[in-house]
Enzyme design. Structure first.
Site, PDB file in Angstrom:
ATOM      1  CG  ASP A  29      -1.994   0.992   1.219  1.00 56.83           C
ATOM      2  OD1 ASP A  29      -2.837   0.903   0.322  1.00 56.83           O
ATOM      3  OD2 ASP A  29      -2.016   1.877   2.099  1.00 56.83           O
ATOM      4  CD  GLU A  66       8.932 -20.637  -8.146  1.00 54.31           C
ATOM      5  OE1 GLU A  66       7.777 -21.022  -7.934  1.00 54.31           O
ATOM      6  OE2 GLU A  66       9.770 -21.271  -8.805  1.00 54.31           O
TER       7      GLU A  66
HETATM    8  C1  NOJ Z   1      -4.413   2.928  -0.982  1.00 57.74           C
HETATM    9  C2  NOJ Z   1      -5.554   1.984  -0.787  1.00 57.74           C
HETATM   10  O1  NOJ Z   1      -5.796   1.285  -1.978  1.00 57.74           O
HETATM   11  C3  NOJ Z   1      -6.723   2.825  -0.336  1.00 57.74           C
HETATM   12  O2  NOJ Z   1      -7.923   2.111  -0.355  1.00 57.74           O
HETATM   13  C4  NOJ Z   1      -6.407   3.384   1.021  1.00 57.74           C
HETATM   14  O3  NOJ Z   1      -7.447   4.252   1.427  1.00 57.74           O
HETATM   15  C5  NOJ Z   1      -5.091   4.171   1.013  1.00 57.74           C
HETATM   16  N1  NOJ Z   1      -4.060   3.495   0.286  1.00 57.74           N
HETATM   17  C6  NOJ Z   1      -4.607   4.397   2.409  1.00 57.74           C
HETATM   18  O4  NOJ Z   1      -4.158   3.192   2.963  1.00 57.74           O
END
Ligand code: NOJ
Ligand code: CA
Length: 543
Positions: free
Chosen positions: A209, A264
């Site tokens: 993320d 992998e």
């Molecule tokens: C990206 C994620 O895909 C999204 O849904 C989220 O709100 C933000 N990052 C913060 O974690």
């Protein structure tokens, strides 16, 4: 020595958004017991792997992207045993599993953040996050002008035990998502163990993320006049919250941890980085293996922008020895079957704002053709749950049901992302369209989901579902994901044509019909296409 199978290079990966996929216990929120029963449907669709959005312990202030415990399952979704049962079923079906890791911030409910709040300024506990004294005579002003990605300030002031105001902490997202300090060794070591924990449970990869946010520019300087860090500055500069060079050392460290376990296992960066040549730095050989290609996702549905982004992506990723990814939608983006009908620049908009008008028929026609482009391109493709059903963005949602923090933090100026997160319709004639036996669902599904339910589409050759299934099967048969692309000349600027392996792809972006050259049509974006390609139609042909 056996050669490493770099399965991610040409894989088709299906994103499950757990709260909206399938509900097993009838409380209206998707869970692992529901998911397990629906996994065979993904095998039938023909995908290679599944990426799960977060299912960890979380107060769910940002639908699970606010993690309170990275090594346990939120009771909403089940238990670790349920996760293991899901893994066993995925293995049985030959589906690999990728889980989401959220390293930029924790939830404010994480033990570390609670400890940080309880500890004094300058303490080891506070060092794991980004606490600063405020500006102004009494520290009453935030340390810089940054705005949160969800609206409002990116800083929240703490309250001391005696009721007086204390330091501020940084949160690029919601106030309940404090940013971690990636210069801190505790943080680095902790995430090494998070990776190890999930690898032991059998996962094949991690989606990272906001990977481009981990390190911030030293001194946390102000950004422009308004602190809108999501906006690009003069000359294309990005805000000091993103893309710091030190980030790459973190990725290198992670890859070493992954390689302790297996050659992998892969990392996929969620990195909103443009142009592709910059993004490609995230996937150099000793860093991540994939990065979501959002530049492709948001490219205008028109011949020149499509060709440019395809070329730029193949060149940039190819230059570092990585495969490109291709993506049309996810849980943060307006659904492709709606978004593609928008004129530009709205079509490239991240946000759903009140007043956008979609043309359903146009969006669906383009989305069917866009899938033919995406799934024929060399590299890996990501499909977001419901994309294969042609689900539209749901606009008409009761404000009380909206959960995306963006909606509340902007007082409804931005509607947020709930409209692409509505529960999957499985069976037309069942309560909640088969999502939940009790008929409960955390957002009310719109009536149109009835005719778009999976069982209503199954076996109907003209349906979205059968279109996707067919494309995936032909893609596999012809090895398109592992092929290489050559452009073909066409008589018109508004028609694109390229060949991957033995398959030639033709897309007509123009208003005049285009005569399809000789060859056997093995896939088409609409039924009845034989000699002429109409507007926004595509075919795959073999000579
Ligand atoms: C990206 C994620 O895909 C999204 O849904 C989220 O709100 C933000 N990052 C913060 O974690
Ligand atoms: Ca449930």
């Amino acid at each position: 020595m056996t050669a490493v199978h770099e399965w991610w290079r040409d894989a088709v990966i299906y994103q499950i958004y757990p709260r909206s996929f399938a509900d097993g216990n009838g409380d209206g929120i998707g869970d692992f017991s529901g998911i397990i029963h629906r996994l065979p449907a993904l095998r039938e669709l023909g995908v290679d792997a599944i990426w799960f959005s977060p299912f960890y312990v979380s107060p769910q202030n940002d639908a699970g992207y606010d993690v309170a415990d990275y090594c346990d399952i939120d009771p909403l979704f089940g238990t670790l045993d349920d996760f293991d049962a899901m893994m066993a079923e995925a293995n049985r079906l030959g589906l690999r599993v990728i889980v989401d890791v959220v390293p930029n911030h924790t939830s404010s409910e994480h033990v570390w953040f609670r400890a940080a709040l309880a500890a004094a300024p300058g303490s080891a506990e506070r060092e794991r996050y980004i606490f600063r004294n405020g500006k102004g005579e009494n520290g009453e002003l935030p340390p810089n002008n940054w705005k949160s990605m969800f609206g409002g300030p990116a800083w929240t002031r703490t309250i001391n035990d005696d009721g007086t105001s204390g330091q501020w902490y940084l949160h690029l997202f919601d106030t309940s998502q404090p940013d971690l300090n990636w210069e801190n060794n505790d943080v680095l070591e902790y995430f090494d163990d998070v990776f190890r924990f999930w690898m032991k449970r059998g996962v094949s990869g991690f989606r990272i993320d906001v990977a481009h946010a981990l390190r911030k520019q030293a001194g946390l300087p102000d950004w422009g006049d308004d602190g809108e860090i999501k906006n690009i500055g003069p000359g294309g500069t990005v805000a000091p919250a993103w893309e710091q060079p030190e980030t790459h050392d973190i990725f290198r460290r992670w890859l070493r941890v992954l390689r302790e376990h297996s050659d992998e296992t892969m990392l996929c960066a969620e990195a909103w980085v443009n142009p592709p040549s910059e993004l490609a730095k995230w996937v150099r050989p000793d860093e991540m293996q994939q990065a979501f290609n959002f530049v492709y996702c948001y490219a205008e549905w028109a011949p020149a922008p499509q060709r440019t982004v395809i070329d730029q992506s193949l060149d940039a990723f190819g230059a570092v020895g990585a495969a490109s990814t291709w993506v049309l939608s996810n849980h943060d983006i307006i659904r492709a079957a709606s978004r593609l009908s928008l004129p530009y620049p709205e079509g490239g908009a991240y946000d759903l704002i009140p007043g956008l008008v979609f043309d359903e028929a146009l969006g669906r026609r383009r989305a069917r053709a866009a899938a033919m482009v995406m799934l024929s391109l060399p590299g890996a493709a990501y499909i977001y749950q419901g994309e294969e059903l042609g689900l539209p963005e749901v606009i008409d949602i009761n404000p009380l049901e909206r959960q995306d923090p963006t909606f509340a933090r902007t007082n409804g100026e931005r509607l947020g992302r709930d409209g692409c997160r509505v529960q999957i319709p499985w069976e037309q004639d069942k309560p909640a369209y088969g999502f939940s036996e009790t008929g409960k669902s955390w957002i009310t599904q719109p009536a149109i989901f009835g005719k778009l339910a999976r069982d209503a589409q199954q076996g109907d050759a003209t349906s979205f579902l059968e279109h996707y299934r067919h494309l995936l099967s032909v893609r596999r048969q012809h090895g398109l994901g592992a092929g290489s692309l050559t452009w073909n000349a066409t008589a018109r600027d508004d028609v694109l044509s390229y060949t991957v392996n033995d398959v030639t792809v033709i897309v007509n972006f123009g208003t005049e019909p285009y005569a399809i050259p000789a060859g056997e049509i093995i896939a088409a974006s609409a039924s009845g296409i034989s000699s002429q390609l109409g507007t926004d139609q595509a075919v795959w042909i073999v000579a």
